[in-house]
Design a protein around this motif. Structure first.
Motif, PDB file in Angstrom:
ATOM      1  N   GLU A  16       0.794  -1.224   0.000  1.00  0.00           N
ATOM      2  CA  GLU A  16       0.000   0.000   0.000  1.00  0.00           C
ATOM      3  C   GLU A  16       0.829   1.278   0.000  1.00  0.00           C
ATOM      4  N   GLY A  17       2.138   1.185  -0.003  1.00  0.00           N
ATOM      5  CA  GLY A  17       2.982   2.369   0.078  1.00  0.00           C
ATOM      6  C   GLY A  17       2.995   3.187  -1.201  1.00  0.00           C
ATOM      7  N   GLU A  18       3.751   4.272  -1.146  1.00  0.00           N
ATOM      8  CA  GLU A  18       3.920   5.148  -2.301  1.00  0.00           C
ATOM      9  C   GLU A  18       4.586   4.385  -3.448  1.00  0.00           C
ATOM     10  N   ALA A  19       4.300   4.825  -4.654  1.00  0.00           N
ATOM     11  CA  ALA A  19       4.936   4.229  -5.826  1.00  0.00           C
ATOM     12  C   ALA A  19       6.432   4.512  -5.791  1.00  0.00           C
ATOM     13  N   LEU A  20       7.207   3.558  -6.251  1.00  0.00           N
ATOM     14  CA  LEU A  20       8.653   3.724  -6.347  1.00  0.00           C
ATOM     15  C   LEU A  20       8.986   4.075  -7.785  1.00  0.00           C
ATOM     16  N   ALA A  21       9.348   5.341  -8.009  1.00  0.00           N
ATOM     17  CA  ALA A  21       9.553   5.801  -9.373  1.00  0.00           C
ATOM     18  C   ALA A  21      10.878   6.534  -9.584  1.00  0.00           C
ATOM     19  N   THR A  22      11.526   6.937  -8.496  1.00  0.00           N
ATOM     20  CA  THR A  22      12.744   7.742  -8.626  1.00  0.00           C
ATOM     21  C   THR A  22      13.809   7.247  -7.647  1.00  0.00           C
ATOM     22  N   GLU A  23      15.029   7.713  -7.861  1.00  0.00           N
ATOM     23  CA  GLU A  23      16.099   7.386  -6.919  1.00  0.00           C
ATOM     24  C   GLU A  23      15.777   7.933  -5.536  1.00  0.00           C
ATOM     25  N   ARG A  24      15.099   9.062  -5.480  1.00  0.00           N
ATOM     26  CA  ARG A  24      14.695   9.636  -4.191  1.00  0.00           C
ATOM     27  C   ARG A  24      13.755   8.680  -3.456  1.00  0.00           C
ATOM     28  N   ASP A  25      12.848   8.044  -4.186  1.00  0.00           N
ATOM     29  CA  ASP A  25      11.954   7.057  -3.579  1.00  0.00           C
ATOM     30  C   ASP A  25      12.762   5.894  -3.013  1.00  0.00           C
ATOM     31  N   ALA A  26      13.783   5.473  -3.750  1.00  0.00           N
ATOM     32  CA  ALA A  26      14.646   4.382  -3.275  1.00  0.00           C
ATOM     33  C   ALA A  26      15.376   4.814  -2.008  1.00  0.00           C
ATOM     34  N   THR A  27      15.853   6.044  -1.977  1.00  0.00           N
ATOM     35  CA  THR A  27      16.535   6.562  -0.793  1.00  0.00           C
ATOM     36  C   THR A  27      15.587   6.590   0.403  1.00  0.00           C
ATOM     37  N   ASP A  28      14.339   6.958   0.172  1.00  0.00           N
ATOM     38  CA  ASP A  28      13.342   6.954   1.251  1.00  0.00           C
ATOM     39  C   ASP A  28      13.150   5.549   1.811  1.00  0.00           C
ATOM     40  N   VAL A  29      13.089   4.546   0.937  1.00  0.00           N
ATOM     41  CA  VAL A  29      12.940   3.163   1.380  1.00  0.00           C
ATOM     42  C   VAL A  29      14.172   2.742   2.174  1.00  0.00           C
ATOM     43  N   LEU A  30      15.354   3.124   1.706  1.00  0.00           N
ATOM     44  CA  LEU A  30      16.578   2.795   2.438  1.00  0.00           C
ATOM     45  C   LEU A  30      16.524   3.369   3.853  1.00  0.00           C
ATOM     46  N   GLY A  31      16.004   4.573   3.990  1.00  0.00           N
ATOM     47  CA  GLY A  31      15.858   5.171   5.308  1.00  0.00           C
ATOM     48  C   GLY A  31      14.881   4.404   6.186  1.00  0.00           C
ATOM     49  N   GLU A  32      13.807   3.918   5.581  1.00  0.00           N
ATOM     50  CA  GLU A  32      12.793   3.159   6.322  1.00  0.00           C
ATOM     51  C   GLU A  32      13.353   1.849   6.872  1.00  0.00           C
ATOM     52  N   VAL A  33      14.188   1.194   6.100  1.00  0.00           N
ATOM     53  CA  VAL A  33      14.653  -0.145   6.469  1.00  0.00           C
ATOM     54  C   VAL A  33      15.998  -0.143   7.179  1.00  0.00           C
ATOM     55  N   TYR A  34      16.618   1.001   7.308  1.00  0.00           N
ATOM     56  CA  TYR A  34      17.981   1.109   7.829  1.00  0.00           C
ATOM     57  C   TYR A  34      18.174   0.374   9.154  1.00  0.00           C
TER      58      TYR A  34
END
Length: 127
Positions: A16-34
């Protein structure tokens, strides 16, 4: 959600999360799972935009490279058959990814469990 499968820490991104479309989105996910420090990130195919499946857009390469750079393997979970049928280039990309150890395209969690079981001992990154 974090779980261990065949000795591999797998973080399952919410469908249900936000769409992953950019490197910034990937960085946000990295922050979530860190803090969970997973070995593998399982991303629902539904979270990926249409551009991800069009290789000429560069989105697939940018997103997966960002995750792999930070030591995460990636498993895209879900039905991508329409994209495979629509693009021979994408179908070749998926075949090549599934031969490797860094990025996989799998139907579901059950297939991920089987894949990790088949590669236990060689799938877990060192470092």
């Amino acid at each position: 959600m974090l779980e261990t499968l065949h000795g591999v820490a797998v973080y399952h991104c919410s469908p249900e999360g936000e769409a992953l479309a950019t490197e910034r989105d990937a960085t946000d996910v990295l922050g979530e799972v860190y803090l969970d420090n997973p070995d593998l990130l399982a991303i629902p195919a539904a979270r990926l935009t249409g551009d991800f499946f069009r290789l000429e857009s560069g989105v697939a390469g940018a997103l997966t490279q960002k995750f792999v750079q930070y030591g995460l393997r990636v498993a895209v979970l879900g039905d991508v058959s329409a994209h495979l049928e629509a693009s021979e280039a994408f179908a070749a990309y998926v075949r090549e990814c599934n031969r490797g150890r860094q990025v996989w395209f799998l139907a579901d969690r059950a297939e991920l469990v089987r894949k990790l079981g088949d590669t236990t001992g060689t799938a877990r990154p060192t470092g």
